[in-house]
Design an enzyme around this catalytic site. Structure first.
Site, PDB file in Angstrom:
ATOM      1  N   ASP A  16      54.389  31.533  72.939  1.00 38.41           N
ATOM      2  CA  ASP A  16      54.180  30.328  72.072  1.00 38.41           C
ATOM      3  C   ASP A  16      52.417  29.963  72.578  1.00 38.41           C
ATOM      4  OD1 ASP A  16      54.032  28.042  71.282  1.00 38.41           O
ATOM      5  OD2 ASP A  16      56.324  27.598  70.751  1.00 38.41           O
ATOM      6  N   ASN A  30      42.833  22.183  60.515  1.00 41.80           N
ATOM      7  CA  ASN A  30      42.215  22.209  59.232  1.00 41.80           C
ATOM      8  C   ASN A  30      41.035  20.792  59.372  1.00 41.80           C
ATOM      9  OD1 ASN A  30      43.391  20.041  58.072  1.00 41.80           O
ATOM     10  ND2 ASN A  30      44.769  20.904  58.128  1.00 41.80           N
ATOM     11  N   GLY A  38      52.066  26.448  60.893  1.00 42.04           N
ATOM     12  CA  GLY A  38      51.156  27.360  61.810  1.00 42.04           C
ATOM     13  C   GLY A  38      51.026  26.637  62.836  1.00 42.04           C
ATOM     14  N   VAL A  39      50.401  27.019  63.421  1.00 44.12           N
ATOM     15  CA  VAL A  39      50.344  26.698  65.051  1.00 44.12           C
ATOM     16  C   VAL A  39      49.830  25.216  65.155  1.00 44.12           C
ATOM     17  CG1 VAL A  39      47.834  27.199  64.983  1.00 44.12           C
ATOM     18  CG2 VAL A  39      49.383  27.641  67.572  1.00 44.12           C
ATOM     19  N   ASP A  40      48.748  24.595  64.382  1.00 41.60           N
ATOM     20  CA  ASP A  40      48.613  23.232  64.133  1.00 41.60           C
ATOM     21  C   ASP A  40      49.624  22.759  64.175  1.00 41.60           C
ATOM     22  OD1 ASP A  40      46.929  21.063  63.476  1.00 41.60           O
ATOM     23  OD2 ASP A  40      46.368  21.598  61.829  1.00 41.60           O
ATOM     24  N   SER A  93      42.408  31.543  62.251  1.00 42.47           N
ATOM     25  CA  SER A  93      41.984  32.369  61.118  1.00 42.47           C
ATOM     26  C   SER A  93      43.070  32.997  60.319  1.00 42.47           C
ATOM     27  CB  SER A  93      40.526  32.504  61.086  1.00 42.47           C
ATOM     28  OG  SER A  93      39.972  31.107  60.680  1.00 42.47           O
ATOM     29  N   THR A  94      43.851  33.780  61.281  1.00 38.77           N
ATOM     30  CA  THR A  94      44.669  35.062  61.264  1.00 38.77           C
ATOM     31  C   THR A  94      46.136  34.748  60.166  1.00 38.77           C
ATOM     32  OG1 THR A  94      45.216  35.212  62.766  1.00 38.77           O
ATOM     33  CG2 THR A  94      43.702  36.265  62.705  1.00 38.77           C
ATOM     34  N   GLY A  95      46.181  33.211  59.967  1.00 34.53           N
ATOM     35  CA  GLY A  95      47.603  33.061  59.252  1.00 34.53           C
ATOM     36  C   GLY A  95      47.396  32.438  58.099  1.00 34.53           C
ATOM     37  N   TYR A  97      45.121  31.185  56.501  1.00 40.22           N
ATOM     38  CA  TYR A  97      43.188  31.171  56.586  1.00 40.22           C
ATOM     39  C   TYR A  97      42.737  32.802  56.451  1.00 40.22           C
ATOM     40  CZ  TYR A  97      42.149  26.635  57.693  1.00 40.22           C
ATOM     41  OH  TYR A  97      41.737  25.113  57.225  1.00 40.22           O
TER      42      TYR A  97
HETATM   43  N1  APR Z   1      51.322  29.894  69.188  1.00 40.14           N
HETATM   44  C1  APR Z   1      50.487  30.886  69.095  1.00 40.14           C
HETATM   45  N2  APR Z   1      50.276  31.252  67.811  1.00 40.14           N
HETATM   46  C2  APR Z   1      50.812  31.009  66.596  1.00 40.14           C
HETATM   47  C3  APR Z   1      51.971  29.438  66.771  1.00 40.14           C
HETATM   48  C4  APR Z   1      52.207  28.895  67.734  1.00 40.14           C
HETATM   49  N3  APR Z   1      53.637  28.065  68.549  1.00 40.14           N
HETATM   50  N4  APR Z   1      52.907  29.583  65.661  1.00 40.14           N
HETATM   51  C5  APR Z   1      51.893  30.078  64.294  1.00 40.14           C
HETATM   52  N5  APR Z   1      51.034  31.008  65.683  1.00 40.14           N
HETATM   53  C6  APR Z   1      49.500  32.002  64.332  1.00 40.14           C
HETATM   54  C7  APR Z   1      50.016  32.900  63.701  1.00 40.14           C
HETATM   55  O1  APR Z   1      51.029  33.536  63.913  1.00 40.14           O
HETATM   56  C8  APR Z   1      48.539  33.213  63.336  1.00 40.14           C
HETATM   57  O2  APR Z   1      48.056  34.758  63.339  1.00 40.14           O
HETATM   58  O3  APR Z   1      48.489  31.368  65.138  1.00 40.14           O
HETATM   59  C9  APR Z   1      47.450  32.216  63.851  1.00 40.14           C
HETATM   60  C10 APR Z   1      47.015  31.044  63.334  1.00 40.14           C
HETATM   61  O4  APR Z   1      47.621  31.072  62.299  1.00 40.14           O
HETATM   62  P1  APR Z   1      47.794  29.626  61.841  1.00 40.14           P
HETATM   63  O5  APR Z   1      48.337  28.620  62.480  1.00 40.14           O
HETATM   64  O6  APR Z   1      47.791  29.905  59.868  1.00 40.14           O
HETATM   65  O7  APR Z   1      45.781  28.982  61.057  1.00 40.14           O
HETATM   66  P2  APR Z   1      44.921  29.241  60.392  1.00 40.14           P
HETATM   67  O8  APR Z   1      44.675  30.653  59.376  1.00 40.14           O
HETATM   68  O9  APR Z   1      43.786  29.249  61.287  1.00 40.14           O
HETATM   69  O10 APR Z   1      44.796  28.384  59.550  1.00 40.14           O
HETATM   70  C11 APR Z   1      44.885  27.374  59.384  1.00 40.14           C
HETATM   71  O11 APR Z   1      46.565  25.976  59.174  1.00 40.14           O
HETATM   72  O12 APR Z   1      48.730  25.221  59.141  1.00 40.14           O
HETATM   73  C12 APR Z   1      47.229  25.062  59.016  1.00 40.14           C
HETATM   74  O13 APR Z   1      46.305  22.639  59.575  1.00 40.14           O
HETATM   75  C13 APR Z   1      46.141  24.432  59.829  1.00 40.14           C
HETATM   76  O14 APR Z   1      45.185  24.133  57.788  1.00 40.14           O
HETATM   77  C14 APR Z   1      45.107  24.817  58.848  1.00 40.14           C
HETATM   78  C15 APR Z   1      45.240  26.168  58.777  1.00 40.14           C
END
Ligand code: APR
Length: 146
Positions: A16, A30, A38-40, A93-95, A97
């Site tokens: 994490d 974003n 997600g991670v945000d 970007s792998t979630g 996005y």
């Molecule tokens: N620790 C590490 N990795 C994480 C965590 C965490 N606590 N939570 C999620 N992840 C991973 C996801 O599994 C994914 O592989 O982070 C990666 C990126 O995924 P997203 O968080 O969806 O980010 P991204 O694809 O860059 O999209 C950004 O998502 O939450 C919104 O506000 C954010 O609109 C923006 C978009």
């Protein structure tokens, strides 16, 4: 798994992002920087942060790789400018996005490796991958870097 680029260690771990003992963590934000899912969402609940906005995947011919590489490089430059020694990244970007994982891993490690090889005061750059599948993709990419 670990690699060395210039004098900086690059470490891949599963875990994490918000629970890492590092000077700064990099958020996959974003453009509003107001927090999302997600991670945000996890990062906005946790602490000192470098916010970067990765590209939304639109098929791969809209400059996505260059934008993703730039997100990593600019985050490292900011960490260096602040005199930080350790910084942790998620897989940007792998979630939400939608960036394909294997391609994102190659681009991320090529960008970070290239930046560090040019000379850096950073001691450690850590990638914190949320799942075993993400960790495996980044391990493959690190192993295949020239
Ligand atoms: N620790 C590490 N990795 C994480 C965590 C965490 N606590 N939570 C999620 N992840 C991973 C996801 O599994 C994914 O592989 O982070 C990666 C990126 O995924 P997203 O968080 O969806 O980010 P991204 O694809 O860059 O999209 C950004 O998502 O939450 C919104 O506000 C954010 O609109 C923006 C978009």
């Amino acid at each position: 798994m670990e690699g060395t680029f210039g004098s900086t260690r690059v470490v891949l771990v599963q875990g994490d992002l918000t629970q890492q003992a590092v000077d700064a963590i990099v958020n996959a934000a974003n453009p509003s920087l107001l927090g999302g899912g997600g991670v945000d969402g996890a990062v906005h609940r946790a602490g000192f942060v470098i916010h970067t906005v990765g590209p939304v995947w639109r098929g791969g011919d809209r400059g996505e790789a260059e934008v993703l590489a730039s997100a990593y490089r600019e985050s490292l430059a900011l960490a260096e400018a602040r005199g930080l020694r350790t910084v942790a990244f998620p897989s940007i970007s792998t979630g939400a996005y939608g960036y394909p994982l294997e391609e994102a891993a190659d681009t991320a490690l090529t960008a970070v490796g290239g930046f560090l090889r040019a000379g850096s005061g950073l001691e450690e750059v850590r990638f914190v991958l949320f799942s075993e599948g993400h960790l495996a993709a980044y391990e493959r990419a690190l192993g295949e870097l020239p």
